[in-house]
Design a protein around this motif. Structure first.
Motif, PDB file in Angstrom:
ATOM      1  N   GLN A 162       0.828  -1.210   0.000  1.00 36.83           N
ATOM      2  CA  GLN A 162       0.000   0.000   0.000  1.00 36.83           C
ATOM      3  C   GLN A 162       0.863   1.261   0.000  1.00 36.83           C
ATOM      4  OE1 GLN A 162      -3.631   0.018   2.604  1.00 36.83           O
ATOM      5  NE2 GLN A 162      -2.886  -1.985   3.224  1.00 36.83           N
ATOM      6  N   LEU A 163       1.986   1.215   0.718  1.00 34.93           N
ATOM      7  CA  LEU A 163       2.864   2.382   0.779  1.00 34.93           C
ATOM      8  C   LEU A 163       3.434   2.729  -0.590  1.00 34.93           C
ATOM      9  CD1 LEU A 163       4.401   4.469   2.591  1.00 34.93           C
ATOM     10  CD2 LEU A 163       6.249   2.776   2.700  1.00 34.93           C
ATOM     11  N   THR A 164       3.768   1.728  -1.381  1.00 29.13           N
ATOM     12  CA  THR A 164       4.471   1.951  -2.652  1.00 29.13           C
ATOM     13  C   THR A 164       3.561   1.794  -3.866  1.00 29.13           C
ATOM     14  OG1 THR A 164       5.173  -0.382  -2.704  1.00 29.13           O
ATOM     15  CG2 THR A 164       6.649   1.198  -1.654  1.00 29.13           C
ATOM     16  N   ASP A 165       2.251   1.637  -3.651  1.00 33.71           N
ATOM     17  CA  ASP A 165       1.331   1.390  -4.760  1.00 33.71           C
ATOM     18  C   ASP A 165       1.383   2.475  -5.826  1.00 33.71           C
ATOM     19  OD1 ASP A 165       0.163  -1.029  -4.821  1.00 33.71           O
ATOM     20  OD2 ASP A 165      -1.638  -0.504  -3.722  1.00 33.71           O
ATOM     21  N   GLU A 166       1.453   3.747  -5.400  1.00 34.29           N
ATOM     22  CA  GLU A 166       1.383   4.855  -6.346  1.00 34.29           C
ATOM     23  C   GLU A 166       2.759   5.355  -6.769  1.00 34.29           C
ATOM     24  OE1 GLU A 166      -1.047   7.857  -4.670  1.00 34.29           O
ATOM     25  OE2 GLU A 166      -2.854   6.614  -4.566  1.00 34.29           O
ATOM     26  N   THR A 167       3.814   4.657  -6.382  1.00 38.65           N
ATOM     27  CA  THR A 167       5.180   5.061  -6.747  1.00 38.65           C
ATOM     28  C   THR A 167       5.880   3.863  -7.374  1.00 38.65           C
ATOM     29  OG1 THR A 167       5.829   4.561  -4.454  1.00 38.65           O
ATOM     30  CG2 THR A 167       5.412   6.862  -5.008  1.00 38.65           C
ATOM     31  N   ALA A 168       5.648   3.693  -8.672  1.00 39.95           N
ATOM     32  CA  ALA A 168       6.176   2.518  -9.368  1.00 39.95           C
ATOM     33  C   ALA A 168       7.691   2.502  -9.434  1.00 39.95           C
ATOM     34  CB  ALA A 168       5.597   2.458 -10.787  1.00 39.95           C
ATOM     35  N   ASP A 169       8.342   3.652  -9.224  1.00 42.50           N
ATOM     36  CA  ASP A 169       9.804   3.706  -9.306  1.00 42.50           C
ATOM     37  C   ASP A 169      10.457   3.464  -7.949  1.00 42.50           C
ATOM     38  OD1 ASP A 169       8.752   6.003  -8.289  1.00 42.50           O
ATOM     39  OD2 ASP A 169      10.008   7.378  -9.436  1.00 42.50           O
TER      40      ASP A 169
END
Length: 528
Positions: free
Chosen positions: A374-381
């Motif tokens: 959930q923490l990295t869902d919107e930051t694919a990089d």
């Protein structure tokens, strides 16, 4: 303070109504005339052909004494039309205008507006001040803001002050448009720019508004913006509003810097204490336990440690800013305990009175994976790899579990996935070989063995192909699908690799040795 272009910008009757200075108003007829420019305002008890009406004059007619069904409004409309007036405002009319009057206003394209107010002169004076004396009004707003800023101490305090001065809600948002502080607001894509910006389309549903970047570190791109969405496209207000938001943005930026410094100081203290726990530094265990108690940490009972490593487009500031978010996600997943920032991620643990059952191992791993995902869902990089240690008792057990968790996170990262979490007991033979992988001797062997290939493989195409080929159990077809190339391309590359390394990939023993070499090479890359 204001640019001359902002001061000279004329107001239309529509904008004057939207500003609210005429109070509760209702456009009865003549809507086509709402875009007429208002040059001045005059209050009168009667309006006819003898009334001097100049171009752009908005006539405010006290209609409280007009007899119902009289022709007074018709005569006034004709006089306003003949004098090229901006419109007619009927105040406190005793009866609604008749059909004939409304049709006449529509035919003249002269706006007829109804207003109710107990004080006609005060209303007109407020409208005239906005119309003819914008500098006075702007100066009063700036003075109120500057005096108010001397009493604010936090970002929410500042946003509340700006909201009060502007009369419109003001929020602080980050680059994704997510609200950091203040009322919820939707922001149109492209409205968050590196300079102050106003537009009829700033709000998420196309509402007018203003955005102003907040400079935290001079010279760096803005990461936060003040956003104010308006009820109507009040262009005259936007010029003043942007400058007021510009002043407020410096105060908000100062508070953000202060808060970050406090966060960094606390993070350094927590990390120093964690290093004492993990490394068994110069402090005796009793002192460490006392400092842990002061920080609200506990190593009593059975503790299960976890560790999360992040890489990619992140730095220590990214970790710091996202600590609270990760803490909330972990808590929502049932992982309640200390969370300590490190330069490359976080460490933490949970405590239990009794030794957790074996089935809890898998549940803990799943919950940690859910939170990290959930923490990295919107930051694919951003890549994140986590590990969970074996539960153990007391402070010595916490040290051992933290070591296990870091090893598990390292090996989870060697799998090549963007997000992965492993429990130390799931790793099997990998854990046994971890010490060998980490030895300096084996590292030198790997470097020497791969040197001939790396000398002819500047873009690492062959290394990636070899790694994929071994992961796909020597299937050229599956390797081609993974890399997005033709099967024949894979086979040609394998031939080049075999020639450069002097290996026979058809031999199981040589293939196993090469796979161990590539695993070590992968581990070294994840730890850099």
């Amino acid at each position: 303070m204001l640019q001359s272009s902002e001061q000279a910008r004329p107001l239309t009757l529509r904008q004057l109504l939207a500003a609210g200075v005429l109070g509760e108003s209702h456009v009865v007829a003549g809507a086509k005339g709402l875009d007429s420019v208002v040059a001045d305002i005059a209050v009168t008890e009667r309006c006819d052909r003898t009334t001097p009406i100049s171009s752009g004059l908005l006539v405010v007619l006290d209609a409280s004494s007009l007899a119902p069904n009289s022709y007074a409004l018709d005569i006034a409309l004709r006089a306003v039309r003949d004098g090229s007036g901006a419109g007619l405002v009927a105040v406190n009319a005793v009866a609604a205008p008749g059909l004939a009057t409304r049709r006449l206003a529509d035919r003249f394209s002269t706006a007829l507006v109804e207003v109710s107010t107990p004080d006609v002169l005060s209303m007109a004076a407020a409208a005239r001040e906005l119309l003819l004396q914008p500098t006075v009004r702007q100066a009063a707003m700036v003075s109120k803001l500057l005096h108010g800023l001397m009493g604010t101490k936090t970002v929410p305090d500042t946003l509340a002050l700006v909201t009060d001065v502007l009369g419109r809600p003001c929020s602080l948002v980050e680059a994704t448009g997510a609200v950091v502080a203040g009322p919820d607001v939707a922001v149109e894509a492209g409205a968050l720019r590196q300079s102050a910006f106003s537009s009829p389309r700033v709000g998420g549903e196309g509402a007018a508004g203003m955005t102003c970047p907040v400079i935290v570190v001079p010279g760096e791109p803005a990461r936060f913006w003040l956003v104010c969405v308006l009820d109507a496209a009040d262009e005259a207000f936007m010029g003043t509003g942007l400058e007021l938001m510009g002043v407020a943005s410096w105060a908000v930026g100062a508070y953000l810097v202060r808060d970050r410094l406090v966060m960094e100081r606390d993070a350094r203290h927590r990390l120093a204490l964690l290093n004492e726990i993990v490394g068994g530094g110069e402090l005796p265990d009793e002192t460490v336990l006392a400092q842990m108690a002061t920080a609200g940490w506990s190593a009593a009972g059975w503790v299960t440690a976890f560790h999360v490593e992040v890489s990619g487009a992140v730095d220590a500031a990214w970790v710091l800013v996202n600590t609270d978010t990760l803490g909330e996600l972990l808590s929502a997943c049932g992982i309640d305990g200390p969370l300590i920032e490190r330069t490359d991620g976080w460490s933490g643990w949970v405590s239990a009175r009794a030794e957790p059952p074996v089935e809890e191992y898998r549940a803990m791993t799943r919950r940690l994976r859910d939170a990290v995902t959930q923490l990295t869902d919107e930051t694919a990089d951003v890549m994140a790899h986590g590990g969970v240690g074996r539960p153990a008792a007391g402070l010595p057990g916490l040290r051992a579990s933290l070591t296990d968790a870091r090893q598990a996170a390292t090996l989870a990262g060697a799998g090549g996935r963007r997000v992965a979490v492993r429990h130390i007991d799931e790793l099997g033979i990998q854990r046994i070989m971890l010490g060998w992988y980490g030895s300096a001797d084996f590292g030198r062997v790997v470097d020497a063995f791969l040197a001939p290939l790396e000398a002819t493989d500047a873009d690492e195409t062959l290394l990636r192909t070899l790694e994929a080929y071994l992961d796909c159990q020597s299937s050229a077809t599956n390797t081609a699908a993974m890399l997005g190339v033709h099967r024949n391309t894979v086979m040609k590359r394998i031939d080049r690799i075999s020639e450069a390394l002097h290996v026979n990939l058809a031999d199981p023993d040589q293939r196993l040795a090469l796979q161990l070499v590539m695993r070590k090479h992968r581990l070294d890359r994840t730890q850099q």
